[in-house]
Scaffold this active site. Sequence first.
Site, PDB file in Angstrom:
ATOM      1  N   CYS A 101     -75.729 -81.765  15.474  1.00 51.51           N
ATOM      2  CA  CYS A 101     -76.573 -81.302  16.572  1.00 51.51           C
ATOM      3  C   CYS A 101     -78.051 -81.469  16.214  1.00 51.51           C
ATOM      4  CB  CYS A 101     -76.255 -79.848  16.903  1.00 51.51           C
ATOM      5  SG  CYS A 101     -77.139 -79.219  18.350  1.00 51.51           S
ATOM      6  N   CYS A 199     -70.706 -73.330  18.385  1.00 51.36           N
ATOM      7  CA  CYS A 199     -71.128 -72.886  19.713  1.00 51.36           C
ATOM      8  C   CYS A 199     -70.170 -73.292  20.812  1.00 51.36           C
ATOM      9  CB  CYS A 199     -72.545 -73.376  20.021  1.00 51.36           C
ATOM     10  SG  CYS A 199     -72.698 -75.169  20.208  1.00 51.36           S
TER      11      CYS A 199
END
Length: 369
Positions: A101, A199
């Site tokens: 990410c 997440c």
Amino acid sequence: MRVLAAMSGGVDSAVAAARAVDAGHEVVGVHLALSRNPGTLRTGARGCCTIEDSMDAQRAANLLGIPYYVWDFSERFKADVVDDFIAEYQAGRTPNPCMRCNEKIKFSALMEKAIALGFDAVCTGHYAKVLTDENGNLELHRASAWAKDQSYVLGVLTADQIAHSMFPLGDTPSKAEIRLEAEARGLTVAQKPDSHDICFIPDGDTKGWLDERLGVSPGDIVDVDGKRLGGHEGTHSFTIGQRKGVGIGIPTPDGRPRFVLEVRPKTNTLVVGPKEALDLRELAGTSFTWAGIAPATLTEAFACHMQVRAHADPVPAMAQLIGEELVLTPDSPLNMVSPGQTAVIYIGTRVLGQVTIARTVSAVERVTA
């Protein structure tokens, strides 16, 4: 400077944005929408990127008096992080989605867009520091408080990305001080819990999440000599070093536990054995980057420290470029490391670079790949 503050909805990014405002920068807040169907509410400390997080970020931006936007990066996040996560597990590797990410989204897609729009820097709530050496070169360093240091997950940053990064929390002694500062500023996220899970898997059930997407694929569990000990329903459910949940019905003669030593997706086989067989004397990979200026003599071995997990202790090692591989040799055998993980290389507090582990060599002459 014109600064784009990445605001996750947490306390760290809110205080980082506030400090950027205090420093006199022209700050704009942005929240990244990383899911097409975000959850409405968080559950305790699980997950992030929910609608609630977006609203928390907006409230913080309103309090700071800065413009606030939500940018939809969901398609790129799915392709570069979520799909990569699935593919890595399917290939028998153990990925780190936070590294991907940062590499693909926060410090690539986001930064590229920010620079195109005329911003000078991207500000985040990471605990790390950018310092200048005696020759004027920018370097990425650990935060002052090592207990909260997040430089490991920033090991993928390049020299150009470091030049456009701002980490206002790098010299803060503790998270408790950040929460007190947030309270004093009137930020409603002052006591908001940290997110600790992946997440996009907010319930923390990685195995169940992967099972839904990869299905059941029965295979064998064997020992180091190839003797069948049991079966499994998919190699994607296991990682190197795993002990619990392997489901072997045959005990060892001495009663010692068995650990996953290898994941072989091509033959759909798990290899298990004693813990000492997990000790590694060498790690290597061809996918590596440098966080600033690279060492002058890569083909000669040089001393460094390497870290293979976000909260692991760094260990002394030697690093050397051999052919196309960056090879790391720890001074003492390193335990429970899997292909797919990232080894971040340090010289003192400086982040020198990182390599995705593609090959490991056992200290007992067993090779996994």
